[in-house]
Enzyme design. Structure first.
Site, PDB file in Angstrom:
ATOM      1  N   TRP A   1      93.835  34.608  18.569  1.00  0.00           N
ATOM      2  CA  TRP A   1      93.969  35.328  19.520  1.00  0.00           C
ATOM      3  C   TRP A   1      94.699  34.651  20.751  1.00  0.00           C
ATOM      4  CZ3 TRP A   1      93.738  39.693  17.310  1.00  0.00           C
ATOM      5  CH2 TRP A   1      92.558  40.107  16.472  1.00  0.00           C
TER       6      TRP A   1
ATOM      7  N   ASP B   1      90.607  35.499  28.533  1.00  0.00           N
ATOM      8  CA  ASP B   1      90.391  36.456  27.508  1.00  0.00           C
ATOM      9  C   ASP B   1      89.144  36.302  27.156  1.00  0.00           C
ATOM     10  OD1 ASP B   1      89.967  38.032  25.285  1.00  0.00           O
ATOM     11  OD2 ASP B   1      91.596  37.135  23.998  1.00  0.00           O
TER      12      ASP B   1
ATOM     13  N   LYS C   1      83.514  44.165  21.442  1.00  0.00           N
ATOM     14  CA  LYS C   1      82.773  43.004  21.159  1.00  0.00           C
ATOM     15  C   LYS C   1      81.504  43.088  21.734  1.00  0.00           C
ATOM     16  CE  LYS C   1      86.374  41.797  18.547  1.00  0.00           C
ATOM     17  NZ  LYS C   1      87.551  41.023  19.261  1.00  0.00           N
TER      18      LYS C   1
HETATM   19  C1  LIG Z   1      89.133  40.896  19.031  1.00  0.00           C
HETATM   20  C2  LIG Z   1      89.586  39.922  20.007  1.00  0.00           C
HETATM   21  C3  LIG Z   1      91.142  40.341  20.291  1.00  0.00           C
HETATM   22  C4  LIG Z   1      91.888  41.587  19.835  1.00  0.00           C
HETATM   23  O1  LIG Z   1      91.332  42.766  20.595  1.00  0.00           O
HETATM   24  P1  LIG Z   1      91.967  43.936  20.321  1.00  0.00           P
HETATM   25  O2  LIG Z   1      91.177  44.853  21.207  1.00  0.00           O
HETATM   26  O3  LIG Z   1      91.806  44.492  19.046  1.00  0.00           O
HETATM   27  O4  LIG Z   1      93.303  44.059  20.736  1.00  0.00           O
HETATM   28  C5  LIG Z   1      91.536  39.467  21.333  1.00  0.00           C
HETATM   29  N1  LIG Z   1      90.953  38.321  21.676  1.00  0.00           N
HETATM   30  C6  LIG Z   1      89.675  38.006  21.315  1.00  0.00           C
HETATM   31  C7  LIG Z   1      89.212  36.934  21.844  1.00  0.00           C
HETATM   32  C8  LIG Z   1      89.119  38.743  20.352  1.00  0.00           C
HETATM   33  O5  LIG Z   1      87.707  38.705  19.925  1.00  0.00           O
END
Ligand SMILES: *Cc1c(COP(=O)(O)O)cnc(C)c1O
Length: 357
Positions: free
Chosen positions: A102, A169, A193
């Site tokens: 990511w 993030d 998540k």
């Molecule tokens: C799942 C995830 C993403 C991607 O998220 P999307 O909503 O599918 O774009 C980005 N960063 C992290 C840390 C993730 O766990």
């Protein structure tokens, strides 16, 4: 029977959130209308959006500190792009910490806007740890990191000190542990998540860092536009925002982040103790960087996999397989996963050892 859901995302939410959101699909707030058919400009939904935005800041301890909470669309992946669009000056540079798939996805998007400096990377070691010794250039426009690496099961425990804006993030560990969130200038997280269903992304941004690139930013990509329009620049993901609000309300009733953090620590401790004790398994992440959200581990003897897989499936466990890029096992223990579910997994691992060691 409800499964013990270890899915990495979309993932388990509190049972009462499923029930209340199901009710709202049939009859929202006793309005005689489904949440799926109401206008996003209706009084009832405006109240949902307002409360959700305020509750985010309250739970993170960011009220009255110059932050705005937005519920946007496009997933965390859209923020990989929106962040440099809004923060990276033409001819400027941005600093990134590369701790996984990511993080490297975010780096790729930023390259279109300016120079990206990767301050450190654990790629060579298959992202099994968080790099610690690195320098963040003081003249970069911002520093970007990923607090929890969902795929590799690593988590930043101590964030670096820097004078430049910090972007994080937090898709897979937001609302799971106490941090001084005011040390971050922009936080983003795909809801699916730890906060709600797929379809909405939370962005928490300190307004003062915006508007500095001199770039003409298309409205839909411009954080300031979304702030000015109170997160209603275009039709928001009504149902996903509502379900996120229900989850945030549930979290507040649990005692907020401080209370859930204790439970998350207990769950992680229970599982990691078993991974380390059990002769058949081995953890894949460096111990000091282990994630309390996603525990990654392997069978030392891969040929035992079919038997182990059968056993955990029979115990009502779902979603334990590792990310398709790394294999093995990954137990995602987000806020809504009860401690009892972790005990079920630990019992399965113990039983499996008895018959296969
Ligand atoms: C799942 C995830 C993403 C991607 O998220 P999307 O909503 O599918 O774009 C980005 N960063 C992290 C840390 C993730 O766990």
């Amino acid at each position: 029977m409800k499964k013990h859901n270890y899915s990495a995302g979309p993932c388990i939410l509190p049972q009462e959130v499923f029930e209340k959101s199901a009710q709202a699909v049939l009859n929202f707030n006793n309005s005689g209308l489904s949440i799926l058919e109401i206008s996003h400009r209706s009084k009832d939904f405006l109240a949902v959006m307002e409360e959700a935005r305020a509750l985010v800041l309250e739970l993170l301890g960011l009220q009255g500190k110059g932050y705005q909470a937005l519920f946007l669309q496009g997933g965390a992946s859209m923020e990989f792009l929106r962040v440099p669009y809004n923060l990276l000056k033409d001819g400027g540079k941005a600093a990134y910490l590369d701790t996984g798939t990511w993080a490297s996805g975010a780096i790729k998007e930023a390259k279109a806007f300016g120079e990206t400096i990767v301050v450190a990377s654990s790629k060579e070691e298959k992202y099994n740890h968080i790099p610690k010794q690195y320098e963040i250039p003081a003249d970069a426009d911002y520093f970007h990191c990923t607090s929890n690496n969902t795929i590799y099961g690593t988590q930043i425990k101590e964030f670096p000190e820097t004078t430049i804006p910090v972007v994080c993030d937090m898709s897979s560990d937001i609302f799971s542990r106490q941090l001084d969130f005011s040390k971050f200038d922009l936080i983003y997280a795909g809801a699916q998540k730890n906060m709600g269903p797929a379809g909405v992304t939370l962005v928490v941004v300190k307004e003062a860092i915006l508007g500095k690139t001199g770039r003409n930013i298309p409205n839909i990509l411009n954080y300031q536009q979304h702030i000015d329009k109170e997160s209603m620049y275009n039709t928001p993901a009504v149902f996903a925002v509502y379900t996120s609000l229900l989850t945030l309300q549930w979290l507040k009733r649990q005692g907020g982040i401080a209370a859930i953090e204790k439970i998350n620590e207990a769950k992680a401790e229970l599982l990691y103790t078993e991974i380390d004790r059990n002769s058949l398994f081995i953890g894949t992440a460096a111990k000091e960087d282990r994630s309390n959200m996603n525990a990654t581990f392997l069978l030392k003897n891969e040929s035992l996999a079919p038997a182990f897989d059968q056993l955990w499936k029979e115990a009502g466990i779902s979603g334990l397989s590792g990310h398709r890029s790394v294999g093995g096992y990954r137990a995602s223990m987000y806020n809504a996963l009860p401690l009892e579910s972790v005990q079920v997994l630990v019992d399965v691992m113990k039983e499996f050892e008895k018959t296969n060691a």
